[in-house]
Design a protein around this motif. Structure first.
Motif, short mmCIF file in Angstrom:
data_model
loop_
_atom_site.label_atom_id
_atom_site.label_comp_id
_atom_site.label_asym_id
_atom_site.label_seq_id
_atom_site.Cartn_x
_atom_site.Cartn_y
_atom_site.Cartn_z
N ILE B 42 51.18 46.98 47.64
CA ILE B 42 50.05 46.22 47.11
C ILE B 42 50.12 46.23 45.59
CG2 ILE B 42 48.63 46.77 49.12
CD1 ILE B 42 46.98 48.58 47.35
N GLN B 43 49.61 45.16 45.02
CA GLN B 43 49.70 45.02 43.56
C GLN B 43 48.72 45.99 42.89
OE1 GLN B 43 49.24 40.93 42.28
NE2 GLN B 43 50.05 40.24 44.23
N THR B 44 49.26 46.90 42.13
CA THR B 44 48.41 47.85 41.42
C THR B 44 48.81 47.89 39.95
OG1 THR B 44 49.88 49.68 41.95
CG2 THR B 44 48.02 49.33 43.43
N VAL B 45 47.87 48.40 39.15
CA VAL B 45 48.13 48.61 37.73
C VAL B 45 48.01 50.10 37.49
CG1 VAL B 45 47.22 48.23 35.42
CG2 VAL B 45 47.29 46.35 37.06
N ARG B 46 48.96 50.69 36.79
CA ARG B 46 48.96 52.13 36.55
C ARG B 46 48.52 52.43 35.12
NH1 ARG B 46 51.07 57.06 38.24
NH2 ARG B 46 51.61 56.20 40.26
N VAL B 47 47.62 53.44 35.02
CA VAL B 47 47.19 53.95 33.72
C VAL B 47 47.24 55.46 33.81
CG1 VAL B 47 45.46 53.75 31.90
CG2 VAL B 47 45.43 52.13 33.81
N GLY B 48 48.18 56.08 33.14
CA GLY B 48 48.37 57.52 33.28
C GLY B 48 48.73 57.82 34.73
N ALA B 49 48.02 58.78 35.32
CA ALA B 49 48.30 59.12 36.72
C ALA B 49 47.50 58.25 37.68
CB ALA B 49 47.96 60.60 36.96
N TRP B 50 46.72 57.33 37.13
CA TRP B 50 45.77 56.57 37.95
C TRP B 50 46.28 55.15 38.21
CZ3 TRP B 50 41.30 59.35 39.25
CH2 TRP B 50 41.11 60.53 38.54
N GLU B 51 45.97 54.66 39.41
CA GLU B 51 46.34 53.30 39.77
C GLU B 51 45.12 52.54 40.26
OE1 GLU B 51 50.47 52.61 41.80
OE2 GLU B 51 49.61 54.48 42.54
N THR B 52 45.08 51.25 40.00
CA THR B 52 43.98 50.43 40.51
C THR B 52 44.53 49.12 41.06
OG1 THR B 52 41.81 49.47 40.00
CG2 THR B 52 43.47 49.29 38.28
N SER B 53 43.92 48.65 42.13
CA SER B 53 44.30 47.36 42.69
C SER B 53 43.43 46.29 42.05
CB SER B 53 44.09 47.34 44.20
OG SER B 53 44.15 46.02 44.69
N LEU B 54 44.06 45.21 41.62
CA LEU B 54 43.30 44.13 40.98
C LEU B 54 42.65 43.22 42.02
CD1 LEU B 54 45.78 43.16 38.14
CD2 LEU B 54 43.88 44.77 38.08
N LEU B 55 43.04 43.39 43.27
CA LEU B 55 42.57 42.46 44.30
C LEU B 55 41.73 43.14 45.38
CD1 LEU B 55 45.81 40.29 44.72
CD2 LEU B 55 43.65 39.59 43.68
N ALA B 56 41.34 44.39 45.16
CA ALA B 56 40.54 45.09 46.17
C ALA B 56 39.27 44.31 46.46
CB ALA B 56 40.20 46.49 45.68
N GLY B 57 39.02 44.09 47.73
CA GLY B 57 37.79 43.42 48.15
C GLY B 57 37.77 41.92 47.92
N SER B 58 38.80 41.40 47.29
CA SER B 58 38.79 39.99 46.91
C SER B 58 39.23 39.08 48.05
CB SER B 58 39.72 39.78 45.71
OG SER B 58 39.96 38.41 45.51
N ALA B 59 38.63 37.89 48.10
CA ALA B 59 39.05 36.89 49.09
C ALA B 59 40.43 36.35 48.73
CB ALA B 59 38.05 35.76 49.15
N HIS B 60 40.90 36.62 47.51
CA HIS B 60 42.23 36.17 47.09
C HIS B 60 43.32 37.20 47.40
CE1 HIS B 60 40.22 32.88 45.16
NE2 HIS B 60 39.49 33.70 44.43
N ALA B 61 42.92 38.28 48.04
CA ALA B 61 43.90 39.32 48.36
C ALA B 61 44.95 38.78 49.32
CB ALA B 61 43.19 40.52 48.98
N ASP B 62 46.20 39.20 49.12
CA ASP B 62 47.26 38.78 50.03
C ASP B 62 47.17 39.60 51.31
OD1 ASP B 62 49.33 41.15 49.79
OD2 ASP B 62 48.54 40.73 47.79
#
Lengths: 187, 203
Positions: B42-62
């Protein structure tokens, strides 16, 4: 040049069939996973226990024993409802009148969060949402002024109200009555 | 001699069933593995040890993002409402283990409210004896430099907010940001990520 025997050709097609079938099953499983998980959530033991079909329900605060939905937040007090628009629209209302964060989020049957609204948008006023299906019309609904019509992409889905509680024991007397203002009933 | 075609037919049927069984097992097994064990799908963005998904909960999620979020973070909100940063390793890149102790320290993120919660690898809360599962914007005490700090592990570290993680399992830390500032929504890498450092040797 060595010719391929009938037996080798047979095994080639067998392996090809195996790979194609595995890929199709894989894609089908990935597609179906969120829908199945939502069905378990909306029809499973928790839904049966809380009796939350077109009716608001109020689960207890999150603890280590809360194992129905992954990643439960211990800092939020959840209220829930399974909405079913088969027989018509569903009206959702709430008037928590809290200064801290609260929100109402709606999830489609495929798990998409298609709508969310929080206390900042209501600015102290009660929430009044009229939920209709894609095929339903809101033209004939007696929607009062100030209410909002929301179109759901699926006939059934899940409502999750979040009320922030940084310290539940200290805030219980205020936030429990506040979250119990949630209603979720056929319009 | 007359029985041979019948045996061959049953052999072929048996092979066919075995192959379809293998295909279904492979298909289901690979789907499970991708959703639970291969988060890089899944598409995530990493900042330090942390990752976040830009599409969580989105209707545009693949397809894969929607399934992975449902399996690991069902009922997530979109990032305009809430951002979820997940860490399953420390700043040195070592997987987080519940028998080890970690210090998590940072500045309050650019959001209306935030919390850091410790989950076991199955994404449910640890059975914490003190029933402390998180540190949040209400309970955090900031030091003179404006930093919050917490520790996780089996043993309490004096002088800090302790989140017990009993047993020997994987640990997943989740940083939730409610109503994140628009700048952070637009550029998740602008988060000043809380540091995660191992304390001493693992018990």
């Amino acid at each position: 040049m060595k010719r391929i025997s009938g037996q080798q050709r047979l095994w080639f097609y067998r392996i090809l069939t195996l790979i194609v079938t595995a890929i199709l099953v894989h894609i089908l499983a990935v597609w179906a996973a969120p829908r199945l998980i939502m069905q378990v959530l909306m029809r499973g033991p928790m839904a049966q226990t809380l009796n939350m079909h077109n009716q608001a329900a109020f689960p207890p605060p999150v603890t280590a024993a809360s194992r129905t939905v992954v990643m439960p937040s211990p800092d939020l007090l959840y209220s829930v409802c399974v909405f079913d628009l088969t027989a018509g629209p569903v009206r959702i209302s709430a008037s928590p009148n809290l200064k801290s964060y609260w929100s109402i989020a709606l999830y489609a049957a495929n798990s998409d969060n298609f709508f969310v609204i929080n206390d900042r948008k209501f600015n102290g006023k009660p929430a009044d949402l009229w939920l209709v299906s894609l095929s339903g019309s809101s033209d004939t609904l007696p929607v009062p002024a100030g209410a909002q019509v929301v179109v759901s992409p699926s006939t059934t889905g899940f409502l999750l109200m979040r009320v922030l509680t940084g310290n539940y024991d200290a805030e219980k007397a205020v936030i429990e009555p506040a979250r119990h203002t949630l209603t979720c009933t056929p319009a | 001699m007359r029985g041979k075609p019948s045996v061959n037919r049953w052999q072929r049927i048996g092979i066919g069933f075995a192959l379809y069984g293998c295909a279904v097992t492979l298909g289901l097994g690979s789907a499970w593995w991708v959703l639970k064990k291969a988060p890089w799908t899944i598409q995530t963005v990493r900042v330090g040890a942390w990752e976040t998904s830009l599409l969580a909960g989105s209707a545009h999620a693949d397809l894969y993002t929607r399934a992975a979020i449902a399996a690991n973070g069902l009922l997530a909100l979109g990032r305009d409402e809430t951002m979820y940063f997940i860490a399953s390793q420390d700043d040195a890149g070592h997987p987080l283990r519940s028998r080890c102790s970690y210090r998590v320290e940072g500045v309050p993120p650019q959001a209306r409210w935030w919390s850091v919660t410790a989950y076991a690898e199955d994404m449910f809360l640890f059975d914490a004896p003190n029933q402390q599962y998180s540190l949040n914007g209400t309970t955090a005490r900031l030091d003179a430099s404006g930093h919050f700090a917490l520790t996780t592990g089996g043993q309490e570290q004096p002088g800090t907010h302790w989140l017990p993680t009993p047993g020997d399992r994987g640990v997943v830390l989740t940083l939730r940001l409610y109503n994140p500032e628009p700048e952070l929504q637009a550029a998740p890498t602008s988060l000043r990520p809380p540091m995660i450092k191992a304390i001493g040797a693992c018990a």
